[in-house]
Write a protein that holds these residues in place. Structure first.
Motif, PDB file in Angstrom:
ATOM      1  N   ALA A  30       6.498   8.368  -2.242  1.00  0.00           N
ATOM      2  CA  ALA A  30       5.334   8.059  -1.421  1.00  0.00           C
ATOM      3  C   ALA A  30       4.274   9.130  -1.620  1.00  0.00           C
ATOM      4  CB  ALA A  30       5.731   7.992   0.040  1.00  0.00           C
ATOM      5  N   LEU A  34      -1.024  10.709   2.442  1.00  0.00           N
ATOM      6  CA  LEU A  34      -1.278   9.613   3.363  1.00  0.00           C
ATOM      7  C   LEU A  34      -0.707   9.905   4.756  1.00  0.00           C
ATOM      8  CD1 LEU A  34      -0.564   6.408   1.227  1.00  0.00           C
ATOM      9  CD2 LEU A  34      -2.772   7.271   2.003  1.00  0.00           C
ATOM     10  N   CYS A  36       0.700   7.982   7.166  1.00  0.00           N
ATOM     11  CA  CYS A  36       1.197   6.620   7.355  1.00  0.00           C
ATOM     12  C   CYS A  36       1.451   6.306   8.823  1.00  0.00           C
ATOM     13  CB  CYS A  36       2.473   6.408   6.533  1.00  0.00           C
ATOM     14  SG  CYS A  36       2.138   6.380   4.748  1.00  0.00           S
ATOM     15  N   TYR A  39      -1.874   5.154  10.016  1.00  0.00           N
ATOM     16  CA  TYR A  39      -2.181   3.835   9.458  1.00  0.00           C
ATOM     17  C   TYR A  39      -1.396   2.746  10.179  1.00  0.00           C
ATOM     18  CZ  TYR A  39      -1.758  -0.286   6.597  1.00  0.00           C
ATOM     19  OH  TYR A  39      -1.726  -1.589   6.192  1.00  0.00           O
ATOM     20  N   HIS A  69       4.790  -1.751   8.443  1.00  0.00           N
ATOM     21  CA  HIS A  69       3.530  -1.177   7.970  1.00  0.00           C
ATOM     22  C   HIS A  69       3.706   0.291   7.568  1.00  0.00           C
ATOM     23  CE1 HIS A  69       1.277  -4.756   9.078  1.00  0.00           C
ATOM     24  NE2 HIS A  69       1.981  -4.783  10.214  1.00  0.00           N
ATOM     25  N   PHE A  70       4.515   1.004   8.318  1.00  0.00           N
ATOM     26  CA  PHE A  70       4.763   2.417   7.983  1.00  0.00           C
ATOM     27  C   PHE A  70       5.466   2.519   6.628  1.00  0.00           C
ATOM     28  CE2 PHE A  70       7.435   6.183   7.954  1.00  0.00           C
ATOM     29  CZ  PHE A  70       6.530   7.189   8.284  1.00  0.00           C
ATOM     30  N   CYS A  73       3.218   1.740   3.681  1.00  0.00           N
ATOM     31  CA  CYS A  73       2.335   2.868   3.403  1.00  0.00           C
ATOM     32  C   CYS A  73       3.050   3.946   2.588  1.00  0.00           C
ATOM     33  CB  CYS A  73       1.821   3.447   4.719  1.00  0.00           C
ATOM     34  SG  CYS A  73       0.771   4.914   4.558  1.00  0.00           S
ATOM     35  N   LYS A  74       4.371   4.081   2.821  1.00  0.00           N
ATOM     36  CA  LYS A  74       5.161   5.100   2.136  1.00  0.00           C
ATOM     37  C   LYS A  74       5.645   4.625   0.766  1.00  0.00           C
ATOM     38  CE  LYS A  74       5.483   8.553   5.124  1.00  0.00           C
ATOM     39  NZ  LYS A  74       5.058   9.935   4.741  1.00  0.00           N
ATOM     40  N   VAL A  83      -4.498   1.588   1.324  1.00  0.00           N
ATOM     41  CA  VAL A  83      -4.394   1.607   2.778  1.00  0.00           C
ATOM     42  C   VAL A  83      -5.735   1.280   3.417  1.00  0.00           C
ATOM     43  CG1 VAL A  83      -3.987   3.123   4.760  1.00  0.00           C
ATOM     44  CG2 VAL A  83      -2.461   3.224   2.780  1.00  0.00           C
TER      45      VAL A  83
END
Length: 340
Positions: A30, A34, A36, A39, A69-70, A73-74, A83
């Motif tokens: 990842a 970010l 995350c 996000y 969603h987490f 993002c990773k 993102v």
């Protein structure tokens, strides 16, 4: 709110799921830069807003699942641009949903339902395809072939009268295009029919006193100016063929005014004493024809024109030069045909 679902699910959601479908299978490598957590929390806030508004969004990007969603993002390959793009797309979807709700609230009882707008969109796409197949060249947004776009516009709170008017405008434009295409086709056939007649006319009729020069000149436009009327087209072709026939058969009608410089009085020594068919036939032969078509249209006069007066083009002068000898017949007209 199933209406809102149908409006937005294809236009706004499909793009949001592409990144998800590429990256949920593994969580290694990842991007460390970010955030995350932020996000995923933002995604959950936006998703809850969509639920509260009754937007009916579908797809993984709108899934009410923080971990989903987490973890996305990773996922490897997901960067800050991915993102940001997903977040902006959700925000755009919410804004569009709010506009739809606002329009619907303004016109709660005067709008088409889901089925009515589906029917409208079906017809609109049909008109758009007619525009292409008929080569109408219509560029108005009415002739966009985007079914969802027409459906969305219909469902966006416009009135029934506005939808009906749009449908009528599209139908009218396509109908006019079809009529123009039919007219152009008719006028194309008219031009094809007339083109070979012009040289035939020039060849057969040149040199006659009634000859006038005719060439193919913008036949199609002239036909269009006359609304491509089949009766008008047939009349033009028939009249041109008749002109050619008269010229090819050398048909000429002589009249007493001395047309073609030939006096028509029949009481001459070579026409016999009385105005009769034999005199008319002789007249035709003297003027280079082989056949008398008609010499029955006769009148009377009280003078006689001698043979030496026949060369005088003006009958009045002939009257003055020649003497009267009682009642004598004359022809009002003699029609001859054929060429020696």
């Amino acid at each position: 709110m199933s209406i809102i679902q149908n409006i937005l699910k294809m236009r706004l959601l499909l793009g949001l799921t592409s990144a998800f479908s590429l990256a949920l299978s593994t969580l290694a490598n990842a991007d460390p830069d970010l955030n995350c957590e932020a996000y995923a929390q933002s995604a959950m806030t936006e998703i809850q807003q969509g639920i509260d508004l009754g937007c009916g969004f579908q797809g993984l990007a709108w899934a009410n699942d923080y971990a989903l969603h987490f973890n996305w993002c990773k996922s490897p390959g997901v960067g800050i641009m991915d993102v940001s793009s997903e977040d902006q797309a959700r925000l755009a979807g919410l804004e569009q949903c709010r506009k739809v709700n606002a329009h619907a609230n303004q016109h709660p009882t005067n709008t088409y339902g889901e089925q009515g707008c589906t029917n409208y969109a079906d017809m609109a796409v049909g008109f758009a395809r007619d525009n292409v197949s008929l080569k109408c060249g219509l560029t108005d947004s009415l002739f966009d072939d985007n079914h969802q776009g027409h459906f969305f516009w219909c469902m966006s709170g416009v009135t029934k009268d506005e939808v009906t008017a749009a449908n009528d405008r599209a139908r009218s434009a396509i109908t006019q295009c079809q009529e123009n295409q039919t007219a152009r086709a008719r006028c194309g056939f008219y031009s094809v029919a007339m083109n070979p007649l012009y040289p035939r006319y020039q060849e057969a009729c040149a040199g006659r006193d009634d000859f006038y020069y005719i060439t193919a000149s913008n036949d199609i436009q002239m036909c269009m100016d006359n609304n491509a009327d089949p009766a008008w087209i047939n009349q033009q072709v028939t009249e041109m063929n008749e002109k050619i026939r008269i010229c090819e058969e050398n048909i000429v009608t002589y009249v007493p005014t001395g047309w073609r410089n030939t006096p028509m009085d029949a009481c001459t020594s070579d026409f016999a004493i009385f105005c009769n068919e034999s005199a008319a036939d002789s007249f035709c032969h003297q003027n280079g024809h082989t056949t008398l078509v008609d010499g029955s249209d006769r009148g009377t006069t009280d003078f006689t024109i001698h043979l030496d007066c026949m060369n005088m083009a003006n009958p009045t002068e002939a009257d003055e030069e020649c003497f009267c000898s009682g009642t004598c017949g004359y022809f009002k007209s003699i029609t001859c045909s054929g060429t020696k």
